[in-house]
Design an enzyme around this catalytic site. Structure first.
Site, PDB file in Angstrom:
ATOM      1  CE  LYS A 188      -4.410   0.813   2.341  1.00 47.06           C
ATOM      2  NZ  LYS A 188      -5.112   0.652   3.620  1.00 47.06           N
TER       3      LYS A 188
HETATM    4  O1  G3P Z   1      -8.239   1.191   4.782  1.00 49.74           O
HETATM    5  C1  G3P Z   1      -8.206   2.449   5.305  1.00 49.74           C
HETATM    6  C2  G3P Z   1      -9.522   3.115   5.423  1.00 49.74           C
HETATM    7  O2  G3P Z   1     -10.543   2.198   5.360  1.00 49.74           O
HETATM    8  C3  G3P Z   1      -9.578   4.066   6.581  1.00 49.74           C
HETATM    9  O3  G3P Z   1     -10.854   4.218   7.087  1.00 49.74           O
HETATM   10  O4  G3P Z   1     -12.373   4.860   8.893  1.00 49.74           O
HETATM   11  O5  G3P Z   1      -9.956   5.473   9.085  1.00 49.74           O
HETATM   12  O6  G3P Z   1     -11.445   6.625   7.445  1.00 49.74           O
HETATM   13  P1  G3P Z   1     -11.169   5.375   8.180  1.00 49.74           P
END
Ligand code: G3P
Length: 217
Positions: free
Chosen positions: A83
């Protein structure tokens, strides 16, 4: 549509993976930090449990060190997807990894222009963060729609991985718009199968069945 789980908690991954419904896993530095565990051993354990793509994120921000970190993460298992953030150096690293046949997940995508560049750089996955766009009053689902349209018109192979999911409806809306994958926090995966009418219906069936005095086995 494929479903990945967005967590670095190995026990959660194990318990959901036995359903056979988990196609992959995504992690990020915040999720690794939350787990309190070492990134290398965590990714190794996850890859032993899940055979689909497991995203592990570099933390370097310069090209040379992104390559070094990505190669180390990639050596953990064949199903690791590196990533990288969608920056100038991240795009360069994406191109270098994809030229070597290494899966790349380009993350922190907030615009269609970024997604176009990621596809041109050979990304395996592009991760539009829909929830974080919604959080600032923008329209995350519109971004999914723009990217799927552009990728369709131009025949890019990059898979649209809806990330930063905030609700079950986000998963359904992403699916309707043609996202190839949604990466889902475990709690939403559980909410996907729960429904009060299912619970009530099952309870009624079992109560009627009891009255028959029968047993299938
Ligand atoms: O994979 C990373 C992404 O899903 C982050 O999500 O909830 O931290 O905005 P969030």
């Amino acid at each position: 549509m494929q479903l990945f789980i967005d967590t670095a908690e190995i026990e959660e991954i194990r318990s959901l993976n036995i359903t056979g419904l988990i196609d992959g896993v995504t992690t990020n530095p915040s999720l690794i930090a939350k787990s309190g565990r070492n990134i290398i051993s965590t990714i190794e354990e996850i890859c032993n449990v899940v055979s689909g793509p497991v995203s592990a994120e570099v933390t370097a921000t310069d090209f040379d060190n992104m390559i070094l970190e990505g190669k180390k993460l990639s050596s953990i298992a064949q199903n690791v997807a590196i990533k990288v953030p969608i920056t100038f150096d991240g795009l360069r690293a994406c191109k270098a990894f994809s030229d070597e046949g290494i899966m790349v997940n380009v993350t922190l995508c907030f615009s269609a222009a970024q997604a176009l560049l990621a596809a041109k750089a050979g990304a395996t996955f592009i991760s539009p963060f829909i929830g974080r766009l919604d959080d600032i009053g923008a329209d995350g689902m519109n971004l999914i729609s723009e990217i799927t349209e552009i990728y369709d018109i131009h025949g890019f192979d990059t898979k649209v991985l809806a990330a930063s999911i905030r609700s079950v409806q986000d998963i359904i809306d992403s699916a309707k718009l043609g996202a190839n994958v949604a990466t889902v926090p475990p709690k939403f995966l559980k909410s996907m199968y729960n429904h009060p009418l299912t619970d009530k219906g099952l309870s009624d069936f079992l109560s009627d069945w009891k009255k028959t005095g029968q047993s299938i086995l």
